[in-house]
Write a protein that holds these residues in place. Structure first.
Motif, PDB file in Angstrom:
ATOM      1  N   ALA A 740      34.737  38.627  50.355  1.00  9.58           N
ATOM      2  CA  ALA A 740      35.311  40.065  50.706  1.00  9.58           C
ATOM      3  C   ALA A 740      36.527  40.044  51.291  1.00  9.58           C
ATOM      4  O   ALA A 740      37.293  40.897  51.094  1.00  9.58           O
ATOM      5  CB  ALA A 740      34.294  40.313  51.759  1.00  9.58           C
ATOM      6  N   LEU A 741      36.941  38.995  51.884  1.00 10.16           N
ATOM      7  CA  LEU A 741      38.511  38.896  52.558  1.00 10.16           C
ATOM      8  C   LEU A 741      39.278  38.776  51.422  1.00 10.16           C
ATOM      9  O   LEU A 741      40.692  39.450  51.421  1.00 10.16           O
ATOM     10  CB  LEU A 741      38.301  37.775  53.623  1.00 10.16           C
ATOM     11  N   ALA A 742      38.970  37.776  50.486  1.00 17.17           N
ATOM     12  CA  ALA A 742      39.880  37.574  49.739  1.00 17.17           C
ATOM     13  C   ALA A 742      40.303  38.484  48.578  1.00 17.17           C
ATOM     14  O   ALA A 742      41.606  38.658  48.124  1.00 17.17           O
ATOM     15  CB  ALA A 742      39.205  36.022  48.804  1.00 17.17           C
ATOM     16  N   LEU A 775      31.851  47.954  45.710  1.00 17.69           N
ATOM     17  CA  LEU A 775      31.132  46.740  46.054  1.00 17.69           C
ATOM     18  C   LEU A 775      31.255  46.557  47.560  1.00 17.69           C
ATOM     19  O   LEU A 775      30.335  46.216  48.324  1.00 17.69           O
ATOM     20  CB  LEU A 775      31.680  45.245  45.216  1.00 17.69           C
ATOM     21  N   LEU A 776      32.422  46.585  48.114  1.00 23.04           N
ATOM     22  CA  LEU A 776      32.604  46.736  49.396  1.00 23.04           C
ATOM     23  C   LEU A 776      31.740  47.773  50.436  1.00 23.04           C
ATOM     24  O   LEU A 776      31.359  47.273  51.279  1.00 23.04           O
ATOM     25  CB  LEU A 776      34.343  46.634  49.808  1.00 23.04           C
ATOM     26  N   LEU A 777      31.776  48.865  49.780  1.00 23.52           N
ATOM     27  CA  LEU A 777      30.790  50.033  50.317  1.00 23.52           C
ATOM     28  C   LEU A 777      29.479  49.438  50.461  1.00 23.52           C
ATOM     29  O   LEU A 777      28.734  49.725  51.386  1.00 23.52           O
ATOM     30  CB  LEU A 777      31.120  51.313  50.055  1.00 23.52           C
ATOM     31  N   LEU A 778      29.182  49.087  49.113  1.00 22.33           N
ATOM     32  CA  LEU A 778      27.610  48.730  49.159  1.00 22.33           C
ATOM     33  C   LEU A 778      27.303  47.445  50.288  1.00 22.33           C
ATOM     34  O   LEU A 778      26.378  47.779  50.862  1.00 22.33           O
ATOM     35  CB  LEU A 778      27.592  48.150  47.908  1.00 22.33           C
ATOM     36  N   TYR A 779      28.208  46.605  50.353  1.00 21.53           N
ATOM     37  CA  TYR A 779      27.898  45.568  51.252  1.00 21.53           C
ATOM     38  C   TYR A 779      28.164  45.802  52.814  1.00 21.53           C
ATOM     39  O   TYR A 779      27.779  45.058  53.489  1.00 21.53           O
ATOM     40  CB  TYR A 779      28.726  44.239  50.864  1.00 21.53           C
ATOM     41  N   HIS A 780      28.895  46.869  52.941  1.00 22.71           N
ATOM     42  CA  HIS A 780      29.074  47.340  54.314  1.00 22.71           C
ATOM     43  C   HIS A 780      27.748  47.900  54.914  1.00 22.71           C
ATOM     44  O   HIS A 780      27.427  47.877  56.126  1.00 22.71           O
ATOM     45  CB  HIS A 780      30.031  48.557  54.290  1.00 22.71           C
ATOM     46  N   GLU A 781      26.551  48.295  54.069  1.00 18.76           N
ATOM     47  CA  GLU A 781      25.181  48.479  54.648  1.00 18.76           C
ATOM     48  C   GLU A 781      24.531  47.238  54.716  1.00 18.76           C
ATOM     49  O   GLU A 781      23.554  47.339  55.350  1.00 18.76           O
ATOM     50  CB  GLU A 781      24.618  49.517  53.482  1.00 18.76           C
ATOM     51  N   SER A 782      25.153  46.009  54.935  1.00 15.95           N
ATOM     52  CA  SER A 782      24.392  44.859  54.969  1.00 15.95           C
ATOM     53  C   SER A 782      24.137  44.679  56.212  1.00 15.95           C
ATOM     54  O   SER A 782      24.902  45.024  57.261  1.00 15.95           O
ATOM     55  CB  SER A 782      25.165  43.646  54.261  1.00 15.95           C
ATOM     56  N   PRO A 783      22.995  44.010  56.844  1.00 19.39           N
ATOM     57  CA  PRO A 783      22.582  43.600  58.175  1.00 19.39           C
ATOM     58  C   PRO A 783      23.647  42.784  58.935  1.00 19.39           C
ATOM     59  O   PRO A 783      23.526  42.404  59.658  1.00 19.39           O
ATOM     60  CB  PRO A 783      21.277  43.310  58.160  1.00 19.39           C
ATOM     61  N   GLU A 784      24.175  42.086  57.851  1.00 22.27           N
ATOM     62  CA  GLU A 784      25.175  40.826  58.423  1.00 22.27           C
ATOM     63  C   GLU A 784      26.503  41.376  58.946  1.00 22.27           C
ATOM     64  O   GLU A 784      27.194  41.777  58.351  1.00 22.27           O
ATOM     65  CB  GLU A 784      25.294  39.731  57.152  1.00 22.27           C
ATOM     66  N   LYS A 785      26.526  40.955  60.263  1.00 25.26           N
ATOM     67  CA  LYS A 785      27.939  41.262  60.929  1.00 25.26           C
ATOM     68  C   LYS A 785      29.076  40.993  60.339  1.00 25.26           C
ATOM     69  O   LYS A 785      30.230  41.770  60.374  1.00 25.26           O
ATOM     70  CB  LYS A 785      27.778  40.723  62.516  1.00 25.26           C
ATOM     71  N   ASP A 786      29.145  39.726  59.799  1.00 25.37           N
ATOM     72  CA  ASP A 786      30.636  38.921  59.221  1.00 25.37           C
ATOM     73  C   ASP A 786      30.752  39.652  57.924  1.00 25.37           C
ATOM     74  O   ASP A 786      31.954  39.812  57.758  1.00 25.37           O
ATOM     75  CB  ASP A 786      30.239  37.426  59.076  1.00 25.37           C
ATOM     76  N   ARG A 788      30.061  42.857  57.228  1.00 20.95           N
ATOM     77  CA  ARG A 788      30.705  44.186  57.412  1.00 20.95           C
ATOM     78  C   ARG A 788      32.149  44.260  58.084  1.00 20.95           C
ATOM     79  O   ARG A 788      32.788  45.020  57.741  1.00 20.95           O
ATOM     80  CB  ARG A 788      29.479  44.861  58.564  1.00 20.95           C
ATOM     81  N   ALA A 789      32.348  43.248  58.965  1.00 18.06           N
ATOM     82  CA  ALA A 789      33.649  42.832  59.531  1.00 18.06           C
ATOM     83  C   ALA A 789      34.816  42.692  58.507  1.00 18.06           C
ATOM     84  O   ALA A 789      35.713  43.058  58.330  1.00 18.06           O
ATOM     85  CB  ALA A 789      33.562  41.814  60.335  1.00 18.06           C
ATOM     86  N   ALA A 790      34.227  41.663  57.436  1.00 22.85           N
ATOM     87  CA  ALA A 790      35.086  41.459  56.434  1.00 22.85           C
ATOM     88  C   ALA A 790      35.514  42.610  55.476  1.00 22.85           C
ATOM     89  O   ALA A 790      36.568  42.913  55.104  1.00 22.85           O
ATOM     90  CB  ALA A 790      34.555  40.343  55.482  1.00 22.85           C
ATOM     91  N   VAL A 791      34.351  43.340  55.287  1.00 23.61           N
ATOM     92  CA  VAL A 791      34.589  44.686  54.667  1.00 23.61           C
ATOM     93  C   VAL A 791      35.634  45.642  55.293  1.00 23.61           C
ATOM     94  O   VAL A 791      36.561  46.253  54.405  1.00 23.61           O
ATOM     95  CB  VAL A 791      33.278  45.417  54.304  1.00 23.61           C
ATOM     96  N   GLU A 792      35.565  45.828  56.399  1.00 26.48           N
ATOM     97  CA  GLU A 792      36.468  46.574  57.215  1.00 26.48           C
ATOM     98  C   GLU A 792      38.056  46.170  56.935  1.00 26.48           C
ATOM     99  O   GLU A 792      38.846  46.727  56.856  1.00 26.48           O
ATOM    100  CB  GLU A 792      36.150  46.676  58.438  1.00 26.48           C
ATOM    101  N   VAL A 793      38.196  44.578  57.295  1.00 25.84           N
ATOM    102  CA  VAL A 793      39.444  44.227  57.240  1.00 25.84           C
ATOM    103  C   VAL A 793      40.055  44.537  55.868  1.00 25.84           C
ATOM    104  O   VAL A 793      41.139  44.824  55.471  1.00 25.84           O
ATOM    105  CB  VAL A 793      39.384  42.753  57.523  1.00 25.84           C
ATOM    106  N   THR A 794      39.228  44.149  54.676  1.00 25.73           N
ATOM    107  CA  THR A 794      39.675  44.255  53.293  1.00 25.73           C
ATOM    108  C   THR A 794      40.031  45.552  52.806  1.00 25.73           C
ATOM    109  O   THR A 794      40.962  45.987  52.138  1.00 25.73           O
ATOM    110  CB  THR A 794      38.809  43.799  52.160  1.00 25.73           C
ATOM    111  N   LEU A 795      39.024  46.810  53.280  1.00 24.18           N
ATOM    112  CA  LEU A 795      39.328  48.105  53.056  1.00 24.18           C
ATOM    113  C   LEU A 795      40.724  48.270  53.651  1.00 24.18           C
ATOM    114  O   LEU A 795      41.523  49.317  53.013  1.00 24.18           O
ATOM    115  CB  LEU A 795      38.325  49.001  53.374  1.00 24.18           C
ATOM    116  N   LYS A 796      41.063  47.999  54.746  1.00 23.84           N
ATOM    117  CA  LYS A 796      42.224  48.304  55.575  1.00 23.84           C
ATOM    118  C   LYS A 796      43.457  47.899  54.774  1.00 23.84           C
ATOM    119  O   LYS A 796      44.574  48.440  54.701  1.00 23.84           O
ATOM    120  CB  LYS A 796      42.414  47.823  56.785  1.00 23.84           C
TER     121      LYS A 796
END
Length: 850
Positions: A740-742, A775-786, A788-796
């Protein structure tokens, strides 16, 4: 004034059967003697005693113990007043012999047996004081029987009194008269040497020492005496050990044939000079000086000449007093004993080995340079003692070796010392030589060079024994220290330091591999490298660049099926870990690594590849050359070592190597980031399969490495981008977060707007960005904190350049989303300027890709 007594009445009372009457009569006699006037004549006392002695001595056999007790004390009182007379002596001794001189125990009372032997002791002292001990010559057989019986008595006080009696008798007895009985007396005393009471052992040793002066030197008696008494030098009680030393001093001063027995006497004294008890050392040291003084007096003509040409020893140990010339002369005439002493350093008993080494130290201290010819005989034994498993023993051996190095003639022993090292590449000889050579003042350039080359050889520097490695480094330190004191040219010194460097770096490498990391030996080796840096006035990097290839040449015999614990593999692995990768020897290193990968076992390949991976992280620090040359070296390194193992091959071994190759590539991408931009695109063809590899570690490193593939066209980067995006669905949570970060880090190099097809490229990449956003928006609904945080960083990262696409994907996702509040919150975060807290989140996640 008369000595008045009713002798007939007392005789009558003693003849009676009334116990109390007899004890009163005997007590009265004792008190009368004890209170006798000073001016009473001995004739009067003798007259009374002549009338009573038969009845008194008969009372020794009385059935009542109290009567026997009083009878002995009454006779003691008379003997104190009477002059020494053969008549009285013979009668009393005969009675004592009847009561205590038989094989069986006649007298049952321990206390009365003590009185019997004390009475004999009284007569010995009294007759000796009056110079009339010769009267004993007629009754020696009976006296000896009594003494032997007392020495063998079960009552310790009787034994000690018997020993004391024998000591006083031996002091004044005529040798010719006493000699026939010495052997039997000594045999009885030997039985006391293992007595559980220390005082009994002390008494026995003292008595043995005294009667030894009367032995026949030509017989076996003296030899047995030494063999019986010597073990007590290791007695647990200091006073017993001191008594043995005192016996040695007594023999050294008074034994008639002492010159024949110096070799057996001296160990008894010298051991006490190195005793653990300060009291023992102090007492015997003073008496030892008397021995030396007497020996000097007896050999003054010879020793006075030696004293004139006896300069002080320049390298004498501190806080050690040099023995007098007489004491040294005594020891120097007994050097034949050295081989016997060192032979005991291999005994199975710890205390015997320790005792022999302490004795050896004293021999070296006294013999000094005169002992040099004996070094040839004892070198091996001392060397073996230096590696004794008991720390106290090995420490004592080290002290003896240190003293030999100081006092022995350097030019005479150094050649034999080198020969021992060359013939015996063992830790034992190494330790012994180290202590001697370090303590000595010698060492010219040729010797230092010979030693450095020897330590550099395979037999020494390639050892896998930690103790051996430690002393190689210590000896290399000695070489460096001594090199400061020699006359040599700069080129000669450089050649010497080169040998020291190569030997040191190889030992450090093997030590590092043995423990799996830095340890005390590696740290000590690093101080040696620092010393060489100071002497050569160069940096550590330049030192490695100058001489490391010489150490690499010594890594031989790799073309075999070697395991990871084989010496050549461990040496190569350690060298890589310690000196890393540098431009001057990278080609040689690559060749060695290729041989390992071609011939060695899987475990060896994995070990070396793993170390290369770690060393690659520091490429930019260690490969200190121009950018263009560094890029060429990196490309050569990757093509020769890494790329052949990036392609898929079946098997667990190939899987492990593929994983390590990917780890090394990832490390190189981070360690040589600028050079990697030009080298990595050529490897892009391997990345899609690596990103989908079955091994989770391989996928992990592949995702981390993919972000370093920069400056690539959309067409070349597209396969990597989609493969990376697929990893967001990986079974491993860590890889999902990394992917997600990459995705947000991937940036192609677009054609300029004037070039044909530039618009199509941007449309293709925007399509990828849209899919990534979905995909990033889909995984932002995941219960995993890591995740969700990675999704936010990548979307920025993705939203600012693709704002329209983001709005479209957001509205599309919002129509299908169940948790619209969460999605709206994300929208606000990525579409407004970052606040400090958001920056903190980003900085917290970025290290995942580093």
């Amino acid at each position: 004034m008369s000595f008045e007594i009713d002798a007939p009445k007392i005789c009558e009372q003693l003849e009676g059967t009334d116990r109390q009457q007899k004890t009163r009569a005997l007590a009265g006699l004792r008190e009368l003697c004890q209170n006798a006037p000073k001016n009473v004549s001995t004739e009067d006392i003798a007259e009374v005693f002549d009338q009573l002695y038969l009845h008194l001595l008969k009372a020794y056999d009385d059935r009542f113990e109290s009567v026997r007790d009083h009878a002995v004390q009454a006779v003691d009182a008379f003997l104190q007043l009477l002059p020494p007379m053969d008549f009285h002596l013979l009668n009393v001794v005969s009675t004592l012999a009847e009561r205590m001189g038989k094989a069986e125990t006649v007298e049952p009372s321990e206390e009365i047996r003590l009185l019997y032997i004390a009475q004999l002791h009284l007569m010995v002292r009294k007759y000796a004081q009056m110079g009339n001990v010769g009267v004993f010559r007629e009754c020696y057989p009976q006296v000896v029987k009594v003494l032997i019986k007392s020495i063998k008595d079960d009552y310790p006080l009787v034994q000690r009194e018997g020993c004391g009696t024998l000591v006083d008798l031996a002091k004044v007895a005529n040798t010719q008269e006493l000699r026939p009985f010495c052997e039997s007396l000594a045999v009885a005393l030997y039985g006391m040497l293992n007595h559980k009471h220390a005082q009994a052992r002390i008494s026995a040793v003292e008595a043995i020492g005294r009667i030894s002066l009367h032995f026949d030197a030509s017989g076996e008696s003296m030899r047995r005496l030494f063999s019986e008494i010597s073990p007590l030098l290791m007695d647990s009680m200091p006073l017993v050990r001191r008594e043995v030393g005192q016996v040695g001093v007594l023999m050294c001063l008074e034994l008639p044939d002492r010159y024949s027995f110096f070799e057996r006497i001296l160990p008894m004294i010298l051991c006490c000079l190195k005793d653990d008890s300060p009291e023992v050392v102090k007492d015997i040291s003073g008496k030892w000086l008397l021995c030396g003084k007497q020996y000097f007096f007896e050999n003054e003509a010879e020793l006075s000449q030696q004293e004139i040409s006896d300069p002080p020893v320049e390298n004498y140990p501190k806080n050690v007093m040099r023995p007098t010339i007489g004491c040294r002369g005594l020891v120097q005439r007994a050097l034949r004993l050295l081989q016997l002493i060192t032979r005991e350093t291999g005994d199975w008993k710890d205390n015997v080995r320790l005792h022999s080494l302490k004795l050896l130290y004293q021999f070296v201290l006294h013999a000094e340079a005169a002992m040099t010819p004996k070094f040839f005989e004892i070198y091996g034994d001392v060397a073996h003692a230096c590696i004794d498993p008991v720390a106290e023993v090995s420490a004592e051996a080290a002290k003896a070796a240190d003293l030999m190095g100081r006092l022995l003639a350097y030019d005479a022993w150094i050649e034999h010392g080198f020969n021992g090292l060359e013939r015996n590449a063992r830790e034992s000889y190494m330790r012994c030589f180290y202590h001697m050579f370090t303590a000595s003042l010698g060492g010219n350039y040729e010797q230092l060079m010979r030693l450095a080359q020897l330590l550099r050889s395979v037999d020494y520097s390639h050892t896998l024994k930690p103790g051996f490695q430690k002393y190689i480094l210590k000896l290399l330190h000695t070489v460096l220290e001594k090199s400061l004191k020699i006359n040599a040219g700069q080129e000669e010194l450089m050649e010497l330091y080169e040998c020291v460097y190569v030997a040191c770096i190889k030992v450090m490498a093997l030590s590092h591999s043995l423990t799996g990391g830095r340890n005390e030996d590696v740290e000590f080796g690093q101080t040696l490298i620092g010393k060489i840096m100071g002497l050569e006035q160069v940096s550590e990097a330049k030192l490695h660049e100058r001489w490391f290839h010489l150490a690499l040449k010594d890594v031989d015999n790799l073309d075999a099926t070697l395991e990871d614990n084989a010496e050549p593999v461990m040496l190569l692995d350690g060298l890589i870990n310690i000196c890393l990768i540098r431009a001057t020897y990278i080609s040689d290193l690559i060749e060695k690594v290729k041989v390992v990968f071609e011939h060695c076992c899987d475990s060896a390949q994995v070990k070396v590849f793993s170390s290369l991976s770690v060393a690659s992280l520091l490429w930019s620090q260690t490969v200190d050359i121009e950018r263009e040359q560094s890029t060429q070296l990196l490309s050569h390194f990757v093509s020769e070592v890494v790329e052949p193992y990036l392609t898929w091959k079946a098997g667990s071994s190939a899987e492990a190597m593929r994983s390590l190759a990917m780890a090394t590539l990832c490390a190189l991408a981070q360690g040589a980031e600028e050079e990697a931009v030009e080298v990595l695109p050529a490897l892009a063809k391997h990345m899609p399969s690596l990103l989908e590899d079955r091994n989770v570690t391989t996928r992990h490193y592949a995702v981390k490495a993919v972000v370093y593939f920069r400056g690539m066209s959309v067409e070349d980067l597209k396969p990597l981008a989609y493969s990376t995006m697929q990893r967001m669905d990986d079974p491993s949570a860590g890889i999902r977060s990394l992917a997600a970060l990459a995705v947000g880090k991937l940036k192609p190099k677009f054609k300029s707007e004037s070039e044909e097809g530039s618009g199509g490229e941007r449309e293709v990449w925007e399509t990828f960005v849209k899919r990534a956003m979905d995909l990033l928006l889909l995984y932002h609904e995941s219960p995993e904190k890591d995740i969700r945080a990675a999704v936010e960083v990548t979307l920025k990262e993705l939203v600012p350049p693709y704002q329209e696409a983001w709005e479209e994907r957001y509205q599309r996702a919002r129509a299908m989303c169940q948790n619209k509040d969460q999605l709206d919150g994300l929208y606000k975060k990525v579409t407004v300027a970052e606040d400090p807290s958001q920056q903190a989140t980003s900085s917290h996640l970025d290290p995942l890709l580093s």
